[in-house]
Write an enzyme that holds these catalytic residues in place. Structure first.
Site, PDB file in Angstrom:
ATOM      1  N   GLN A 154       0.844  -1.193   0.000  1.00  0.00           N
ATOM      2  CA  GLN A 154       0.000   0.000   0.000  1.00  0.00           C
ATOM      3  C   GLN A 154       0.880   1.243   0.000  1.00  0.00           C
ATOM      4  O   GLN A 154       1.228   1.775   1.044  1.00  0.00           O
ATOM      5  CB  GLN A 154      -0.946  -0.001   1.203  1.00  0.00           C
ATOM      6  CG  GLN A 154      -1.961   1.105   1.116  1.00  0.00           C
ATOM      7  CD  GLN A 154      -3.039   1.001   2.161  1.00  0.00           C
ATOM      8  OE1 GLN A 154      -3.178   0.014   2.857  1.00  0.00           O
ATOM      9  NE2 GLN A 154      -3.817   2.057   2.272  1.00  0.00           N
ATOM     10  N   PHE A 155       1.212   1.717  -1.199  1.00  0.00           N
ATOM     11  CA  PHE A 155       2.095   2.873  -1.314  1.00  0.00           C
ATOM     12  C   PHE A 155       1.477   4.130  -0.711  1.00  0.00           C
ATOM     13  O   PHE A 155       2.183   5.053  -0.313  1.00  0.00           O
ATOM     14  CB  PHE A 155       2.485   3.117  -2.784  1.00  0.00           C
ATOM     15  CG  PHE A 155       1.418   3.757  -3.617  1.00  0.00           C
ATOM     16  CD1 PHE A 155       1.379   5.135  -3.785  1.00  0.00           C
ATOM     17  CD2 PHE A 155       0.453   2.986  -4.249  1.00  0.00           C
ATOM     18  CE1 PHE A 155       0.391   5.722  -4.561  1.00  0.00           C
ATOM     19  CE2 PHE A 155      -0.528   3.558  -5.028  1.00  0.00           C
ATOM     20  CZ  PHE A 155      -0.566   4.934  -5.182  1.00  0.00           C
ATOM     21  N   THR A 156       0.158   4.184  -0.578  1.00  0.00           N
ATOM     22  CA  THR A 156      -0.494   5.381  -0.050  1.00  0.00           C
ATOM     23  C   THR A 156      -0.160   5.642   1.414  1.00  0.00           C
ATOM     24  O   THR A 156      -0.453   6.724   1.923  1.00  0.00           O
ATOM     25  CB  THR A 156      -2.025   5.315  -0.236  1.00  0.00           C
ATOM     26  OG1 THR A 156      -2.530   4.173   0.453  1.00  0.00           O
ATOM     27  CG2 THR A 156      -2.393   5.245  -1.711  1.00  0.00           C
TER      28      THR A 156
END
Length: 150
Positions: free
Chosen positions: A78-80
């Site tokens: 989850q790069f966010t």
């Protein structure tokens, strides 16, 4: 590396309507990699995840790890988690690792989780549009960051 760790009764991840990973009791780990992350961040984070004592013992105190209870781990990229909201209302993801680097770190983290847990873990698929379902147990949710080791 940043991780949101959720103690779950169960969790699953689907891609295009097909389930690609599922666990019963254990940990859902949402994992984000930053540009400056390296192997030492993986080592620290994996050790924390596998040994974190957030499951109840016989007395009802959080005193057991996922390894102690024989629980599962579902790890989803989850790069966010590296969003910056410092300026304006549209998050910037400039702090997140570039695709190839992030995928290598995510893969290394999943492999190390399996090694330290002593059994396979469930995963999502890097860079896919995923739907994650979970039953949060407690709820217990803990955020950790290898660059802010508190």
């Amino acid at each position: 590396m940043r991780a949101v760790i959720q103690r779950v009764a169960e969790a699953a991840v689907c891609i295009d309507g097909a389930e690609v990973g599922r666990i019963g009791p254990g940990l859902l780990v949402l994992l984000g990699c930053a540009g400056e992350d390296d192997h030492s961040d993986v080592d620290w984070l994996v050790g924390k995840i596998v040994r974190m004592r957030i499951f109840a013992d016989a007395a009802g105190k959080m005193n057991r790890s996922v390894a102690d209870i024989g629980g599962g781990i579902l790890c989803v990229s989850q790069f966010t988690l590296h969003a910056s909201t410092r300026k304006g209302n549209r998050p910037s993801f400039i702090g997140a690792a570039a695709g190839d680097r992030a995928m290598a770190l995510y893969t290394e983290c999943c492999e190390r989780l399996e090694q330290q847990l002593g059994r396979p873990i469930a995963t999502g698929r890097f860079a896919a549009d995923m739907q994650v379902a979970l039953v949060n147990d407690g709820p217990v949710t803990i955020c950790i960051d290898s660059r802010n080791r508190e």
